[in-house]
Design an enzyme around this catalytic site. Structure first.
Site, PDB file in Angstrom:
ATOM      1  N   ARG A   1       5.323  -1.499  -3.822  1.00 26.71           N
ATOM      2  CA  ARG A   1       4.539  -2.539  -4.502  1.00 26.71           C
ATOM      3  C   ARG A   1       3.830  -1.990  -5.730  1.00 26.71           C
ATOM      4  O   ARG A   1       3.917  -2.545  -6.831  1.00 26.71           O
ATOM      5  CB  ARG A   1       3.528  -3.130  -3.513  1.00 26.71           C
TER       6      ARG A   1
ATOM      7  N   CYS B   1      -2.733   1.211 -12.189  1.00 30.81           N
ATOM      8  CA  CYS B   1      -3.231  -0.143 -12.432  1.00 30.81           C
ATOM      9  C   CYS B   1      -2.756  -0.644 -13.793  1.00 30.81           C
ATOM     10  O   CYS B   1      -3.077  -0.045 -14.823  1.00 30.81           O
ATOM     11  CB  CYS B   1      -4.758  -0.163 -12.380  1.00 30.81           C
TER      12      CYS B   1
END
Length: 318
Positions: free
Chosen positions: A15, A250
């Protein structure tokens, strides 16, 4: 030093990694990585995200990946979603996934505005609706996630008091919804954590809520990830998120090209050498990290990926 006897390592490489890679990554390769990870002794693998493909094009093929991987008994496979549309997509795979929600709030308001276009009040309002959505669907809410718990590229240092305030907001939200939450994950979203900051934040949370279990989600953005994991172990943390090969990072942190999450195999090696059980096959993990590197087509930051285990050298030296 009273180290834990055993820790749980939650694998988030698929993910985390495929959401940030420039790609495109073949669907078959994503499935192959999940299936390979399933053979490493992991008990939890976060497969992917049901999100808007315009914002996260790396997960435009989420349905195909979730349909394609082969689940193994004893492993919880999970997904991430942020709204009703994502939940509906996840529910289509309820026979393969361990479906549950979470309460996620950012300790940095500037990061929340940049990432989610929500200030503090907006975050709480959105999470209140999110929790109710899961209650209506009969799904549990098991943990709190505090994003940017150690610092923020847009707000600077995050004081431990702000972390406590964020946990208070989340617990109040849970209480108002009739949900009991006993776990909080402190997430180093942008790589500001240092061992000192980890100790300070964990200490502040535990002083306020001694019975609240604390987990760590660490990035290796500035090379501090494993040192911070060691500090967590020293403080008795027993649950860590990581990503095979050091995949991830991120996409909203404003630092393209930075290293990603702490590498699962490096964390497992640290635990193994400290006598802490993980249940993982370290040599198999390293092979999967090499597979991940081939899939993304560039070098990954894990040093263990290149150097291997100490056990292999011990065997050769015997």
């Amino acid at each position: 030093m009273d180290l834990p006897k055993r820790v749980i390592i939650n694998e988030e490489g698929p993910r985390e990694g495929f959401q940030i890679e420039k790609g495109p990554i073949k669907t078959a390769d994503k499935i192959a990585l999940v299936d390979a990870l399933s053979g490493c002794g992991l008990c939890h693998i976060q497969v992917g995200s049901f999100v808007n493909a315009k914002h996260v094009p790396g997960w435009a093929d989420a349905e195909a990946v979730f349909a394609g991987f082969t689940p193994r008994e004893g492993i919880d496979y999970s997904a991430v979603w942020f709204n009703e549309a994502g939940l509906r997509r996840a529910l289509a795979f309820k026979d393969k996934l361990a479906l549950e929600g979470f309460i996620s709030l950012s300790a940095s308001e500037p990061f929340a505005i940049r990432n989610l276009n929500r200030d503090r009040a907006g975050q709480i309002e959105a999470m209140t609706k999110y929790v109710q959505l899961h209650r209506d669907a009969g799904l549990p809410i098991r943990k709190i996630i505090v994003m940017a718990a150690f610092g923020c590229n847009f707000a600077g240092d995050i004081a431990a008091g702000k972390v406590v305030e964020t946990v208070e907001d989340a617990l109040a939200l849970a209480r108002d919804a009739g949900v009991a939450v006993n776990n909080v994950t402190l997430a180093d979203s942008m790589g500001w954590a240092t061992p000192k900051r980890v100790a300070t934040a964990i200490g502040a949370v535990r002083n306020r809520w001694p019975d609240l279990a604390v987990a760590l989600h660490l990035h290796d953005t500035r090379g501090q990830g494993i040192a911070c994991a060691y500090e967590g172990l020293r403080l008795g943390v027993t649950s860590f998120d990581s990503a095979v090969g050091g995949l991830g990072g991120c996409p909203f942190a404003g630092q393209p090209g930075a290293p990603g999450n702490i590498a699962t195999e490096e964390l497992a090696l640290l635990c193994e050498e400290m006598g802490i059980a993980t249940g993982l096959n370290l040599e198999a993990l390293i092979e999967v990290a090499r597979l991940a590197e081939r899939i993304v087509g560039h070098g990954l930051p894990s040093a263990a990926l290149r150097s291997g285990t100490l056990a292999s050298f011990r065997r050769n030296a015997a």
